[in-house]
Design a protein around this motif. Structure first.
Motif, PDB file in Angstrom:
ATOM      1  N   LEU A 137       6.774 -22.941  33.745  1.00 13.20           N
ATOM      2  CA  LEU A 137       6.641 -22.538  32.341  1.00 13.20           C
ATOM      3  C   LEU A 137       7.419 -23.480  31.435  1.00 13.20           C
ATOM      4  CD1 LEU A 137       5.140 -20.208  30.965  1.00 13.20           C
ATOM      5  CD2 LEU A 137       7.315 -18.995  30.829  1.00 13.20           C
ATOM      6  N   ILE A 138       8.604 -23.841  31.866  1.00 16.17           N
ATOM      7  CA  ILE A 138       9.425 -24.758  31.078  1.00 16.17           C
ATOM      8  C   ILE A 138       8.698 -26.083  30.881  1.00 16.17           C
ATOM      9  CG2 ILE A 138      11.541 -26.134  31.078  1.00 16.17           C
ATOM     10  CD1 ILE A 138      12.902 -23.833  32.567  1.00 16.17           C
ATOM     11  N   ALA A 139       8.148 -26.590  31.971  1.00 12.83           N
ATOM     12  CA  ALA A 139       7.430 -27.864  31.883  1.00 12.83           C
ATOM     13  C   ALA A 139       6.230 -27.747  30.953  1.00 12.83           C
ATOM     14  CB  ALA A 139       6.981 -28.300  33.276  1.00 12.83           C
ATOM     15  N   GLU A 140       5.520 -26.637  31.083  1.00 13.06           N
ATOM     16  CA  GLU A 140       4.329 -26.423  30.260  1.00 13.06           C
ATOM     17  C   GLU A 140       4.689 -26.356  28.785  1.00 13.06           C
ATOM     18  OE1 GLU A 140       0.610 -23.727  31.322  1.00 13.06           O
ATOM     19  OE2 GLU A 140       2.235 -22.520  30.497  1.00 13.06           O
ATOM     20  N   PHE A 173       7.485 -33.364  33.807  1.00  5.59           N
ATOM     21  CA  PHE A 173       8.527 -32.400  33.483  1.00  5.59           C
ATOM     22  C   PHE A 173       8.754 -31.421  34.635  1.00  5.59           C
ATOM     23  CE2 PHE A 173       8.020 -32.710  28.573  1.00  5.59           C
ATOM     24  CZ  PHE A 173       8.658 -33.934  28.624  1.00  5.59           C
ATOM     25  N   PHE A 174       7.657 -31.054  35.288  1.00  2.00           N
ATOM     26  CA  PHE A 174       7.813 -30.123  36.404  1.00  2.00           C
ATOM     27  C   PHE A 174       8.560 -30.776  37.558  1.00  2.00           C
ATOM     28  CE2 PHE A 174       6.296 -27.986  40.282  1.00  2.00           C
ATOM     29  CZ  PHE A 174       6.709 -26.699  39.992  1.00  2.00           C
ATOM     30  N   THR A 178      14.851 -30.537  37.639  1.00  2.42           N
ATOM     31  CA  THR A 178      16.265 -30.444  38.017  1.00  2.42           C
ATOM     32  C   THR A 178      17.168 -30.961  36.903  1.00  2.42           C
ATOM     33  OG1 THR A 178      16.082 -32.623  39.055  1.00  2.42           O
ATOM     34  CG2 THR A 178      15.794 -30.707  40.466  1.00  2.42           C
ATOM     35  N   LEU A 179      16.564 -31.710  35.978  1.00  2.13           N
ATOM     36  CA  LEU A 179      17.373 -32.250  34.878  1.00  2.13           C
ATOM     37  C   LEU A 179      17.808 -31.127  33.948  1.00  2.13           C
ATOM     38  CD1 LEU A 179      15.302 -35.461  34.089  1.00  2.13           C
ATOM     39  CD2 LEU A 179      17.368 -35.230  35.474  1.00  2.13           C
ATOM     40  N   ALA A 220      15.624 -41.583  38.184  1.00  3.66           N
ATOM     41  CA  ALA A 220      16.644 -41.191  39.155  1.00  3.66           C
ATOM     42  C   ALA A 220      16.249 -39.901  39.860  1.00  3.66           C
ATOM     43  CB  ALA A 220      17.991 -41.036  38.455  1.00  3.66           C
ATOM     44  N   ALA A 221      15.766 -38.936  39.075  1.00  2.00           N
ATOM     45  CA  ALA A 221      15.409 -37.640  39.648  1.00  2.00           C
ATOM     46  C   ALA A 221      14.259 -37.773  40.642  1.00  2.00           C
ATOM     47  CB  ALA A 221      15.030 -36.667  38.533  1.00  2.00           C
TER      48      ALA A 221
END
Lengths: 235, 235
Positions: A137-140, A173-174, A178-179, A220-221
């Motif tokens: 959801l955050i990524a979306e 973003f998904f 972890t960022l 990096a991630a």
DNA sequence: CCTAGCCGTTCTGTATACAGTTCTGGGGTG
DNA sequence: CACCCCAGAACTGTATACAGAACGGCTAGG
């Protein structure tokens, strides 16, 4: 209130609903990493799984290809796209070109009396998603916020350009959830304020910085190294 | 020397050849203005004219829609797109965002040892077309030159972004072929030189100026007025 | 044991067919 | 005379069917 799904077919039952459903389903599965990278997406298998014929599947695959989720060659099955450092750099390059320019036009539109409700709504939705802790959801919502900047410009064509890479951004973003999402949200908040203020240069500069400052942590991630052709690599 | 047609299907006979042929044919007819604005493009009629089934026609129409040549709504025939001042302004806005950025990356790529042959070839081809006097060829080659700038960046994604609007640009160039093509060519020549020099800022600024300085004459040639929302219109 | 060529399987590209919806023309009514 | 309603026509959305190409495994040879 169902927001218009932009694409030719709305979510309602009827014309194009099948292709849209296939598109949405496969897209989410790819973003969530349900398919291994490079997995083959046979038309028949998908059509069997989702209980539709191959025609809607074909149309969905075309859209998935333009969105960068799959790669398809003639006479060969579509495969889930694998991402490398170069493709990722290209994505950041395009973002660094497109989004700052969009922010500039958005600020201009606001200065000329344009509405900022889309931006505010996207920001609120993004904040809620951060609180929910749901990575998908955050990524979306985060990707949707970047889209909202373009929406604020009022340009359909600019919006189409943004949509072309929006899927990749959401995927990104998904994968990098972890960022620090809190910091990212604060960045967005600043960004929205800058656009709402109507100052083109600040909005543009801030957007550019937001993107470029995210490049290194993203690499990096993902365990990749930016493909800085600047430094001659000693290979 | 058949240049690769970039899209999934090459020009050779075989996979995807039919859809590609339909796409190319209809596209050229639209650019040349063979269809009246707003003309309906029934799938069956096209399939009958080109002697293929409706399936390749459908795929061609999807591409034509993403390229901005037709507009299609569910359950309704695709229609040839009509252009108004707003859409034209949006096109120039996107170009003003995308192309200067591309020129910047192109100059950077050159400075890092990238090749300029694509740029030079496009420039030569453009020059030849100007000498030929064929308006369609001039428009095609001129649009191809702008694509070549993006090619020089070496970024596939940036190229995809450019291709999305390249058709519109070609359409535009054809419709405004009454403008001074000699001057336009000289602009392109300067632009190529700036990129080849590797100076990012000059390349970017020159590209921006080239586009923005073309905005007003283009509108004039089409008998439209720029939609400058800045001035409150008294309607 | 490894490599090259052949054949069957699988899959895409394209054609045809049918159902549901939208557009269009004519007739009727206010 | 203008507007509304309805029926036929036309068109898209989707399903099914078939031909040809690409992939994978098997066999034969070194």
């Amino acid at each position: 209130m169902a927001e218009p799904t932009d694409i030719s077919t709305t979510g309602r039952t009827g014309a194009g609903a099948l292709a849209h459903r296939v598109y949405t389903t496969v897209r989410e599965q790819i973003i969530r990493g349900q398919y291994p990278d490079g997995a083959r997406l046979g038309e028949e298998r998908i059509s069997a799984e989702l209980e539709v014929s191959r025609i809607p599947v074909r149309e969905a695959l075309v859209r998935l290809e333009t969105d960068g989720f799959v790669i398809s060659a003639p006479r060969r099955s579509a495969v889930v796209r694998t991402w490398d450092a170069r493709s990722l750099d290209e994505l950041f390059d395009v973002r660094a070109v497109l989004e700052p320019g969009a922010a500039r036009y958005a600020a201009r539109a606001v200065a000329r009396g344009g509405s900022t409700v889309a931006l505010e709504r996207a920001l609120t939705a993004s904040r809620d998603s951060v609180r929910s802790g749901d990575a998908y959801l955050i990524a979306e919502r985060s990707a949707a916020f970047h889209e909202a900047i373009v929406t604020t410009t009022g340009s359909d064509l600019l919006m189409a350009q943004m949509r072309a890479i929006s899927g990749r951004i959401q995927w990104l973003f998904f994968r990098t959830s972890t960022l620090d999402v809190e910091t990212a949200f604060e960045d967005h908040s600043e960004l929205a304020a800058a656009i709402a203020s109507g100052d083109e240069r600040v909005a543009e500069a801030l957007t550019f910085a937001h993107i470029e400052l995210d490049r290194a942590p993203t690499f990096a991630a993902l365990g990749l190294r930016p493909n800085l052709a600047a430094e001659p690599s000693e290979d």
